[in-house]
Structure formats: structure tokens, C-alpha cells
Motif scaffolding. Structure first.
Motif, PDB file in Angstrom:
ATOM      1  N   TYR A  86       3.154   0.266  11.285  1.00 58.26           N
ATOM      2  CA  TYR A  86       3.111  -0.337   9.949  1.00 58.26           C
ATOM      3  C   TYR A  86       1.995  -1.374   9.895  1.00 58.26           C
ATOM      4  O   TYR A  86       1.161  -1.382   8.988  1.00 58.26           O
ATOM      5  N   LEU A  94       1.844  -2.179   3.364  1.00 59.50           N
ATOM      6  CA  LEU A  94       1.823  -1.755   1.970  1.00 59.50           C
ATOM      7  C   LEU A  94       0.641  -2.391   1.244  1.00 59.50           C
ATOM      8  O   LEU A  94       0.272  -3.539   1.520  1.00 59.50           O
ATOM      9  N   GLU A 147       4.936   2.740  -1.110  1.00 58.75           N
ATOM     10  CA  GLU A 147       5.335   3.403   0.125  1.00 58.75           C
ATOM     11  C   GLU A 147       4.733   4.804   0.226  1.00 58.75           C
ATOM     12  O   GLU A 147       4.442   5.284   1.325  1.00 58.75           O
ATOM     13  N   LEU A 164       1.267   4.320   1.579  1.00 58.87           N
ATOM     14  CA  LEU A 164       1.299   4.063   3.019  1.00 58.87           C
ATOM     15  C   LEU A 164       1.602   5.342   3.792  1.00 58.87           C
ATOM     16  O   LEU A 164       0.970   5.617   4.827  1.00 58.87           O
TER      17      LEU A 164
END
Length: 332
Positions: free
Chosen positions: A180, A186, A196, A199
Motif C-alpha cells: 500500500y 490512495l 480504491e 489503487l
């Protein structure tokens, strides 16, 4: 510290926390996960309530929105996994274990989600995630169990085996924290909605895999922060979808896909006008105006690979012209 941090981002939502947080506390084993309330500058008594349940609270100074709020909190954590969970999600007994087991045994997986049912009608799939997300080549998202506003009954029709998907729902998604962070988290320009999916598209470009694990089930109320009829939601969905396309499409596809989308979005605005939804029509026009003013941002590498994972037909055409209203009827 446990391997998993269950992070619930919330803003001025004590009533929702009172309704949904107890299920998270009850059904989340304390030896598997730490529950954290990420408070987005609430002015109500959300923080006091969370602390009364023994939940750790990380306080943000103002409402950063979904994207920046999670980014600010996740960069402070040291857990191996982070589970992003909406504040209007009811979890059930045994919800976490299948997700964690899958991640531990599938190093290629960067993000997974449970089966998401609608808490307002628990026998149906929920709009924002259902049983895993997909995207067509024009940027329209849909799910196994939900296409546009058609929500299927959840009757086990798609089996219980984990399945590869293109995107996982921000309502309930377990991610590898390091992946992440390394992918930039994000996109904070989005504020909320479809961040999301953006991403997940970037993760697909990087060669990671994403899955739904139906053995885990949760129930999402949905629309608690912004209702589907709110023009602000319409604006964010249209603008953010355009930003996502410009960022992630291959150079050879970007201009003509956006050109087609311009005419389709103009058609959508016209349809809103015929339905006497003037503010929503204005929101579509404002979305395009904001998109045009946003500095261009594209990504390098992997975009052709991710593009090949998109649904190669138009979900609009399959749904409206061919009557393929459910995932199992789609031409694949």
C-alpha cells in the motif's frame, strides 16, 4: 502488536459506530488483530464512544476524506496487514480468519475482500463490492453480484472458492501494508469514491493479484456518508472515474476512450435533465470541468498489462441492449 490492524475511518458518525462497532469488537479475535478508529476530526462524541469499548483511537486534525485519512493513518502503522473497514459494516463470527489465512498462503495477493452483502436487505449483495469488482474498457465498474443498480440475491450461485478480481472494495479490504505504502496509497485528489479502484488498477499494473474470499462475509449498510441521490456523490464518481482513466490507461488508448466517455457522460447528463434531476446533471458538467482543470498525471510501466485485464465488452451495451443484468449472464 498483531499482524493485522483493522482500521475504521470515521467522521461525525457516533450513531453508526454505536450500531456497527460492537460487532467488530465481538467478532475480531484480539490475538489476531488490533482495532483502530481513525477519527477524521469529528466534533461529536465518536472518540469517547470508541474508547469506552477499549478501541485505540488515532485522531486526525480535520476531515481529510477517505483517501488522505487512510493514508495519514496507515503510514503511522507497523502492522504487516491493514484491513480498511467502513464504519457502517457489520461483521460476523469468523469473518477475519479466512482473509488472513488466504493472505498468508498467497504471497502474490496484494489485496482481498470478503463477500459483501447489503445490510438493508441482507439476502442481497451490496452495491460497493458485492463478490469482487471488475472494470470494463470504458471505465465502468461492476461486480460479481451487482451490475449498475441490479443487486442479485446472494444464494451461493458463485461458489465459495476464492476468485481473482480486478478491484477490491474499500468498504472492507485487507491489504499488505508495505505494498500500500510503496504504491503511494490512495490518490488524495479523489477525496472519496473510486479511489480504491484506482489503487487496485495500479496494483494490477505492478503485477500483483487481487481476490475475493467468499468464505468471509460482512454486511454493509452503504451510502451512510453520501446517499446515491446526493449531487456531491455524482460529481465525485464522474470526476474521479475520469481521473482514474487518464492516469492508468495506456497512451495508445487514453484519448479515444476519454472521447467516447465525453459523449456518454453528456448523454448521462441529458438523461438526468429528462428525469428532472437538474442538480445531478449539473454535477456531471462540473465533474468534466474539474477534470479538465486537474493537472495531468499518468503512470509509467505495466499499463498495457493491466488494460488486458479489463472487461473487453461494454458493460453498458451488455446490460441495456442485451439485457445481461447479472454477472452469470454476461458475455465473457
Amino acid at each position: 502488536m498483531n499482524k493485522v490492524a483493522v482500521v475504521i475511518l470515521s467522521w461525525n458518525a457516533r450513531a453508526l459506530l454505536e450500531q456497527y462497532l460492537p460487532s467488530v469488537v465481538e467478532h475480531t479475535p484480539s490475538d489476531l488483530a488490533d482495532i483502530i478508529l481513525a477519527d477524521n476530526g469529528s466534533a461529536d462524541a465518536s472518540i469517547d464512544y470508541a474508547r469506552s469499548l477499549g478501541i485505540e483511537v488515532l485522531e486526525l486534525p480535520e476531515n481529510y476524506g477517505f483517501a488522505r485519512g487512510y493514508n495519514e493513518v496507515i503510514k503511522l502503522l507497523e502492522h504487516e496487514y491493514v484491513l480498511l473497514l467502513n464504519n457502517d459494516v457489520r461483521v460476523t463470527s469468523g469473518w477475519l480468519e479466512p482473509l488472513l489465512d488466504f493472505m498468508e498462503n498467497h504471497p502474490e495477493a496484494v489485496s482481498i475482500q470478503p463477500k459483501i452483502r447489503w445490510d438493508r436487505q441482507p439476502d442481497r449483495y451490496e452495491y460497493a463490492g458485492a463478490e469482487g469488482g471488475y472494470l470494463d474498457w470504458l471505465g465502468y465498474p461492476f461486480c460479481r453480484g451487482r451490475i449498475f443498480n441490479t443487486l442479485e440475491l446472494s444464494k451461493g450461485q458463485y461458489g465459495s472458492a476464492p476468485k481473482k478480481v480486478f478491484w477490491t472494495s474499500g468498504a472492507a479490504m485487507l491489504v499488505r501494508r508495505q505494498c500500500y505504502v510503496s504504491e503511494g496509497g490512495l490518490d488524495e485528489r479523489f477525496f472519496a469514491h473510486q479511489e480504491e479502484i484506482d489503487l487496485c488498477w495500479r496494483w494490477n499494473s505492478a503485477g500483483y493479484q487481487l481476490y475475493v474470499v467468499p468464505q468471509s462475509e460482512v454486511y454493509h449498510y452503504g451510502g451512510a456518508s453520501l446517499s446515491a441521490e446526493n449531487p456531491r456523490k455524482t460529481f465525485l464518481n464522474f470526476r474521479n472515474n475520469l481521473l482514474m482513466l487518464r492516469k492508468n490507461l495506456p497512451d495508445s488508448k487514453r484519448n479515444w476512450v476519454l472521447s467516447i466517455r465525453f459523449f456518454l457522460d453528456l448523454l448521462a447528463a441529458t438523461a438526468f435533465l429528462f428525469q428532472k434531476k437538474t442538480k445531478e446533471a449539473e454535477a456531471v458538467i462540473k465533474a468534466w470541468s474539474a477534470f479538465a482543470k486537474t493537472p495531468k498525471s499518468t503512470r509509467k510501466g505495466g499499463r498495457d498489462r493491466a488494460y488486458k485485464e479489463l472487461y473487453s465488452h461494454s458493460i453498458l451495451v451488455r446490460y441495456h441492449l442485451f439485457g445481461e443484468k447479472t454477472f452469470d449472464k454476461l458475455k465473457l
